[in-house]
Design a protein around this motif. Structure first.
Motif, PDB file in Angstrom:
ATOM      1  N   PHE A  34      -0.491   4.921  -5.468  1.00 34.21           N
ATOM      2  CA  PHE A  34      -1.634   5.229  -6.324  1.00 34.21           C
ATOM      3  C   PHE A  34      -1.586   4.339  -7.567  1.00 34.21           C
ATOM      4  N   ASP A  35      -0.406   4.235  -8.169  1.00 35.71           N
ATOM      5  CA  ASP A  35      -0.257   3.419  -9.375  1.00 35.71           C
ATOM      6  C   ASP A  35      -0.583   1.948  -9.111  1.00 35.71           C
ATOM      7  N   LYS A  36      -0.304   1.474  -7.902  1.00 36.11           N
ATOM      8  CA  LYS A  36      -0.589   0.077  -7.531  1.00 36.11           C
ATOM      9  C   LYS A  36      -2.023  -0.115  -7.045  1.00 36.11           C
ATOM     10  N   GLY A  37      -2.732   1.003  -6.761  1.00 37.36           N
ATOM     11  CA  GLY A  37      -4.092   0.894  -6.225  1.00 37.36           C
ATOM     12  C   GLY A  37      -4.096   0.468  -4.770  1.00 37.36           C
ATOM     13  N   GLU A  38      -3.180   1.048  -3.975  1.00 36.60           N
ATOM     14  CA  GLU A  38      -3.068   0.690  -2.560  1.00 36.60           C
ATOM     15  C   GLU A  38      -3.211   1.921  -1.675  1.00 36.60           C
ATOM     16  N   ASP A  39      -3.714   1.693  -0.460  1.00 36.00           N
ATOM     17  CA  ASP A  39      -3.789   2.787   0.507  1.00 36.00           C
ATOM     18  C   ASP A  39      -2.443   2.919   1.228  1.00 36.00           C
ATOM     19  N   PRO A  40      -2.285   3.921   2.085  1.00 36.61           N
ATOM     20  CA  PRO A  40      -1.002   4.118   2.760  1.00 36.61           C
ATOM     21  C   PRO A  40      -0.541   2.936   3.617  1.00 36.61           C
ATOM     22  N   ASP A  41      -1.461   2.065   3.985  1.00 32.15           N
ATOM     23  CA  ASP A  41      -1.096   0.893   4.776  1.00 32.15           C
ATOM     24  C   ASP A  41      -0.854  -0.346   3.914  1.00 32.15           C
ATOM     25  N   TRP A  49      -7.199  -1.187  -2.876  1.00 30.71           N
ATOM     26  CA  TRP A  49      -8.467  -0.473  -2.893  1.00 30.71           C
ATOM     27  C   TRP A  49      -9.603  -1.447  -3.170  1.00 30.71           C
ATOM     28  N   LYS A  50     -10.801  -1.071  -2.722  1.00 27.26           N
ATOM     29  CA  LYS A  50     -11.976  -1.894  -3.018  1.00 27.26           C
ATOM     30  C   LYS A  50     -12.187  -1.929  -4.527  1.00 27.26           C
ATOM     31  N   PRO A  51     -12.572  -3.074  -5.062  1.00 37.05           N
ATOM     32  CA  PRO A  51     -12.805  -3.161  -6.517  1.00 37.05           C
ATOM     33  C   PRO A  51     -14.013  -2.325  -6.933  1.00 37.05           C
ATOM     34  N   LEU A  52     -14.068  -2.028  -8.203  1.00 38.86           N
ATOM     35  CA  LEU A  52     -15.190  -1.276  -8.751  1.00 38.86           C
ATOM     36  C   LEU A  52     -16.457  -2.130  -8.725  1.00 38.86           C
ATOM     37  N   GLY A  87     -14.272   8.493   0.669  1.00 35.79           N
ATOM     38  CA  GLY A  87     -15.527   7.790   0.454  1.00 35.79           C
ATOM     39  C   GLY A  87     -16.681   8.760   0.615  1.00 35.79           C
ATOM     40  N   GLU A  88     -17.695   8.572  -0.198  1.00 36.84           N
ATOM     41  CA  GLU A  88     -18.834   9.497  -0.164  1.00 36.84           C
ATOM     42  C   GLU A  88     -20.024   8.806  -0.817  1.00 36.84           C
ATOM     43  N   GLY A  89     -21.151   8.773  -0.120  1.00 37.44           N
ATOM     44  CA  GLY A  89     -22.334   8.114  -0.666  1.00 37.44           C
ATOM     45  C   GLY A  89     -22.048   6.656  -0.953  1.00 37.44           C
ATOM     46  N   LYS A  90     -22.252   6.244  -2.209  1.00 36.92           N
ATOM     47  CA  LYS A  90     -21.996   4.856  -2.584  1.00 36.92           C
ATOM     48  C   LYS A  90     -20.532   4.606  -2.965  1.00 36.92           C
ATOM     49  N   ILE A  91     -19.727   5.655  -2.977  1.00 32.60           N
ATOM     50  CA  ILE A  91     -18.309   5.521  -3.334  1.00 32.60           C
ATOM     51  C   ILE A  91     -17.531   5.073  -2.100  1.00 32.60           C
ATOM     52  N   PRO A  92     -16.892   3.901  -2.154  1.00 34.16           N
ATOM     53  CA  PRO A  92     -16.082   3.480  -1.002  1.00 34.16           C
ATOM     54  C   PRO A  92     -14.790   4.294  -0.951  1.00 34.16           C
ATOM     55  N   ALA A  93     -14.257   4.455   0.249  1.00 28.67           N
ATOM     56  CA  ALA A  93     -12.981   5.166   0.393  1.00 28.67           C
ATOM     57  C   ALA A  93     -11.886   4.375  -0.302  1.00 28.67           C
ATOM     58  N   ARG A  94     -11.174   5.055  -1.153  1.00 30.00           N
ATOM     59  CA  ARG A  94      -9.983   4.481  -1.791  1.00 30.00           C
ATOM     60  C   ARG A  94      -8.846   5.439  -1.453  1.00 30.00           C
TER      61      ARG A  94
END
Length: 161
Positions: free
Chosen positions: A46-53, A57-60, A126-133
């Motif tokens: 989470f601190d690095k902004g990475e998913d479990p793989d 994460w997608k940028p803002l 992810g939901e609506g315009k929010i990409p899955a992070r």
């Protein structure tokens, strides 16, 4: 008795690996130690902004960055405006109002705070315009870390016998 392991991924594979090791080595219950390890790894990702793989994460979106600047949060990273979500990630007991991942190791990791759980779910899936992070889940390197822990415990047990 062989301890060799194929590289596996996911909660089901981790659950199978732990069951095999427990059966073959008669290890004591390691659920709490495994849970602490997986929680720590989840928080570090989470601190690095990475998913479990391990994927970033997608940028803002530019519009989100503009809003953050206007509100005085311009330098804060993704999902880190108030740190409330990060602080809410824990080992889960019970299930009401939560968003979590079943690790396959007898523990669940997620967000139980009902004030944060909806936001956490939207961000993770992810939901609506929010990409899955995705910040919840068990990745290939998590499985390897648990396997390494179990191997160390098995060697320690062998030395103690």
């Amino acid at each position: 008795m062989s301890l060799d392991t194929d590289v596996v991924t996911g909660a089901t594979a981790l659950q199978q690996r732990i069951a095999t090791i427990r059966k073959n080595l008669n290890l004591p219950d390691l659920t709490n130690e495994i849970g602490a390890l997986l929680l720590r790894r989840t928080q570090q990702r989470f601190d690095k902004g990475e998913d479990p793989d391990g994927r970033r994460w997608k940028p803002l979106a530019a519009s989100t960055i503009a809003i953050k600047r206007r509100l005085g949060y311009g330098q804060k990273g993704i999902l880190k405006r108030t740190e409330r979500l990060r602080r809410a990630i824990r080992l889960i007991r019970g299930g009401s109002g939560t968003v979590y991942t079943n690790t396959g190791a007898g523990v669940r990791i997620g967000v139980q705070d009902t004030k944060v759980a909806g936001y956490a779910r939207a961000q993770n899936q992810g939901e609506g315009k929010i990409p899955a992070r995705r910040f919840l889940g068990v990745g290939r390197l998590d499985v390897k870390a648990v396997d390494s822990l179990l191997r160390r415990k098995a060697k320690q047990l062998e030395r103690d016998l």
